[in-house]
Scaffold this motif. Structure first.
Motif, PDB file in Angstrom:
ATOM      1  N   VAL A  81       0.835  -1.138  -0.141  1.00 52.29           N
ATOM      2  CA  VAL A  81      -0.180   0.133  -0.063  1.00 52.29           C
ATOM      3  C   VAL A  81       0.861   1.211   0.098  1.00 52.29           C
ATOM      4  O   VAL A  81       0.519   2.267  -0.573  1.00 52.29           O
ATOM      5  N   ARG A  82       2.088   1.343   0.931  1.00 54.61           N
ATOM      6  CA  ARG A  82       2.927   2.399   0.902  1.00 54.61           C
ATOM      7  C   ARG A  82       3.529   2.684  -0.481  1.00 54.61           C
ATOM      8  O   ARG A  82       3.603   3.757  -0.909  1.00 54.61           O
ATOM      9  N   ALA A  83       4.070   1.587  -0.933  1.00 55.53           N
ATOM     10  CA  ALA A  83       4.478   1.571  -2.252  1.00 55.53           C
ATOM     11  C   ALA A  83       3.615   2.045  -3.512  1.00 55.53           C
ATOM     12  O   ALA A  83       4.124   2.747  -4.297  1.00 55.53           O
ATOM     13  N   ALA A  84       2.411   1.538  -3.330  1.00 58.76           N
ATOM     14  CA  ALA A  84       1.297   2.048  -4.527  1.00 58.76           C
ATOM     15  C   ALA A  84       1.046   3.617  -4.454  1.00 58.76           C
ATOM     16  O   ALA A  84       0.668   3.972  -5.323  1.00 58.76           O
ATOM     17  N   GLU A  85       1.288   4.165  -3.055  1.00 52.51           N
ATOM     18  CA  GLU A  85       0.753   5.684  -3.114  1.00 52.51           C
ATOM     19  C   GLU A  85       1.565   6.476  -3.731  1.00 52.51           C
ATOM     20  O   GLU A  85       2.942   6.290  -3.335  1.00 52.51           O
ATOM     21  N   PRO A  86       1.278   7.521  -4.459  1.00 56.66           N
ATOM     22  CA  PRO A  86       2.135   8.511  -4.923  1.00 56.66           C
ATOM     23  C   PRO A  86       2.625   9.461  -3.750  1.00 56.66           C
ATOM     24  O   PRO A  86       2.190   9.505  -2.557  1.00 56.66           O
ATOM     25  N   PRO A  87       3.927   9.967  -3.931  1.00 59.61           N
ATOM     26  CA  PRO A  87       4.510  10.945  -2.984  1.00 59.61           C
ATOM     27  C   PRO A  87       3.626  12.010  -2.927  1.00 59.61           C
ATOM     28  O   PRO A  87       2.948  12.715  -3.639  1.00 59.61           O
ATOM     29  N   ASP A  88       3.802  12.672  -1.691  1.00 60.44           N
ATOM     30  CA  ASP A  88       3.048  13.935  -1.251  1.00 60.44           C
ATOM     31  C   ASP A  88       3.496  15.018  -1.897  1.00 60.44           C
ATOM     32  O   ASP A  88       4.880  14.915  -2.212  1.00 60.44           O
ATOM     33  N   PRO A  89       2.785  15.862  -2.609  1.00 62.46           N
ATOM     34  CA  PRO A  89       3.282  17.264  -3.247  1.00 62.46           C
ATOM     35  C   PRO A  89       4.148  18.207  -2.733  1.00 62.46           C
ATOM     36  O   PRO A  89       4.060  18.140  -1.444  1.00 62.46           O
ATOM     37  N   GLU A  90       5.016  18.587  -3.048  1.00 62.22           N
ATOM     38  CA  GLU A  90       5.884  19.737  -2.614  1.00 62.22           C
ATOM     39  C   GLU A  90       4.836  21.024  -2.526  1.00 62.22           C
ATOM     40  O   GLU A  90       4.564  21.436  -3.619  1.00 62.22           O
ATOM     41  N   LEU A  91       4.854  21.716  -1.295  1.00 56.19           N
ATOM     42  CA  LEU A  91       3.930  22.954  -1.296  1.00 56.19           C
ATOM     43  C   LEU A  91       4.738  23.957  -1.680  1.00 56.19           C
ATOM     44  O   LEU A  91       5.934  24.187  -1.314  1.00 56.19           O
ATOM     45  N   PRO A  92       4.131  25.011  -2.296  1.00 51.67           N
ATOM     46  CA  PRO A  92       4.900  26.135  -2.751  1.00 51.67           C
ATOM     47  C   PRO A  92       5.282  27.083  -1.547  1.00 51.67           C
ATOM     48  O   PRO A  92       6.312  27.841  -1.671  1.00 51.67           O
ATOM     49  N   GLY A  93       4.248  27.162  -0.596  1.00 51.05           N
ATOM     50  CA  GLY A  93       4.541  28.015   0.263  1.00 51.05           C
ATOM     51  C   GLY A  93       4.266  29.539   0.160  1.00 51.05           C
ATOM     52  O   GLY A  93       4.751  30.236   1.143  1.00 51.05           O
ATOM     53  N   THR A  94       3.709  29.964  -0.891  1.00 52.30           N
ATOM     54  CA  THR A  94       3.508  31.125  -1.124  1.00 52.30           C
ATOM     55  C   THR A  94       2.402  31.889  -0.544  1.00 52.30           C
ATOM     56  O   THR A  94       2.113  33.105   0.007  1.00 52.30           O
ATOM     57  N   SER A  95       1.175  31.055  -0.100  1.00 56.71           N
ATOM     58  CA  SER A  95       0.088  31.444   0.379  1.00 56.71           C
ATOM     59  C   SER A  95      -0.651  30.264   0.955  1.00 56.71           C
ATOM     60  O   SER A  95      -0.433  29.110   0.500  1.00 56.71           O
ATOM     61  N   MET A  96      -1.523  30.525   1.802  1.00 56.08           N
ATOM     62  CA  MET A  96      -2.291  29.360   2.219  1.00 56.08           C
ATOM     63  C   MET A  96      -3.140  28.594   1.115  1.00 56.08           C
ATOM     64  O   MET A  96      -3.428  27.584   0.802  1.00 56.08           O
ATOM     65  N   ARG A  97      -3.843  29.936   0.272  1.00 51.76           N
ATOM     66  CA  ARG A  97      -4.403  29.611  -0.984  1.00 51.76           C
ATOM     67  C   ARG A  97      -3.917  28.796  -1.877  1.00 51.76           C
ATOM     68  O   ARG A  97      -4.148  27.650  -2.499  1.00 51.76           O
ATOM     69  N   ASP A  98      -2.612  29.108  -2.234  1.00 49.41           N
ATOM     70  CA  ASP A  98      -1.722  28.255  -3.405  1.00 49.41           C
ATOM     71  C   ASP A  98      -1.656  27.015  -2.623  1.00 49.41           C
ATOM     72  O   ASP A  98      -1.435  25.900  -3.515  1.00 49.41           O
ATOM     73  N   ASP A  99      -1.259  26.660  -1.276  1.00 50.92           N
ATOM     74  CA  ASP A  99      -0.739  25.459  -0.850  1.00 50.92           C
ATOM     75  C   ASP A  99      -2.027  24.583  -0.807  1.00 50.92           C
ATOM     76  O   ASP A  99      -2.054  23.240  -1.015  1.00 50.92           O
ATOM     77  N   LEU A 100      -3.232  25.068  -0.585  1.00 54.33           N
ATOM     78  CA  LEU A 100      -4.538  24.141  -0.635  1.00 54.33           C
ATOM     79  C   LEU A 100      -4.886  23.557  -1.978  1.00 54.33           C
ATOM     80  O   LEU A 100      -5.192  22.596  -2.157  1.00 54.33           O
TER      81      LEU A 100
END
Length: 211
Positions: A81-100
């Motif tokens: 299951v762990r291997a099948a899951e895609p990696p978490d995205p890298e957040l831009p950190g520019t704003s809450m809206r962009d991260d969401l």
């Protein structure tokens, strides 16, 4: 039992190997075993029919090789299951809206992958029949992603992008809810490219602090 299970370890003093020797071979074996399980899942084999013997035969290893790394197929399936899951995205950190938007876009893409990938579809369907595997999935995948979402919302409150009177636990559910409804409860629903932007901007319209 294959040669991989016997010959390499016979009569060897482990102190003769440096700390890095053997590790790539071990990782290669584990990868071969996990890919063997994925191959069977892709072929539509139910979890109940995935015996250790069948997995070993598919991966080209002996059963002892598997049991040295996992206590049984449920523990092995957690790593699948762990291997099948895609990696978490890298957040831009520019704003809450962009991260969401990035977080929801990742969730949307996972929904699309689950529809088109036989492995992901089979994995998610079969997890529900095993409380142990589902609990592990919740710990490994769901909770870490939930913590990331809560942290993004918390930073939004601190930065003045979000009202301070909101329950962030509830809000986190509200943010991811529309995507989950379309990917889990309505698997035939449309998942347009701009869905993440639509959801975030619609919600934030009423959640920003009053000016």
């Amino acid at each position: 039992m294959s040669l991989a299970d016997t010959a390499p370890d016979a009569g060897r003093d482990p102190r003769q190997d440096g700390p890095a020797r053997g590790r790539p071979r071990s990782e290669a074996l584990e990868r071969a075993i996990i890919e063997g399980v994925m191959k069977l899942l892709e072929e539509g084999v139910p979890l109940a029919e995935l015996s250790i013997e069948r997995i070993a035969r598919t991966a080209g290893v002996g059963k002892a090789t598997i049991y040295r790394r996992w206590s049984g197929k449920e523990e092995l399936f957690v790593d699948v299951v762990r291997a099948a899951e895609p990696p978490d995205p890298e957040l831009p950190g520019t704003s809450m809206r962009d991260d969401l938007v990035v977080l929801l876009e990742s969730l949307r893409r996972r929904g699309l992958a689950s529809r088109t990938s036989a492995i992901l579809h089979n994995v998610h369907a079969q997890m529900k029949s095993s409380p142990k595997i589902w609990a592990a999935y919740h710990t490994i995948v769901i909770e870490p992603r939930r913590r990331i979402g809560l942290e993004v919302l918390r930073r939004g409150q601190e930065n003045g992008e979000l009202r301070t009177d909101l329950d962030l636990e509830l809000l986190n559910d509200i943010v991811v809810g529309p995507i989950l409804v379309r990917t889990v409860m309505r698997p035939d629903a449309d998942l347009p490219d701009d869905l993440a932007v639509q959801v975030v901007d619609t919600l934030l319209e009423g959640l920003r602090p009053a000016r």
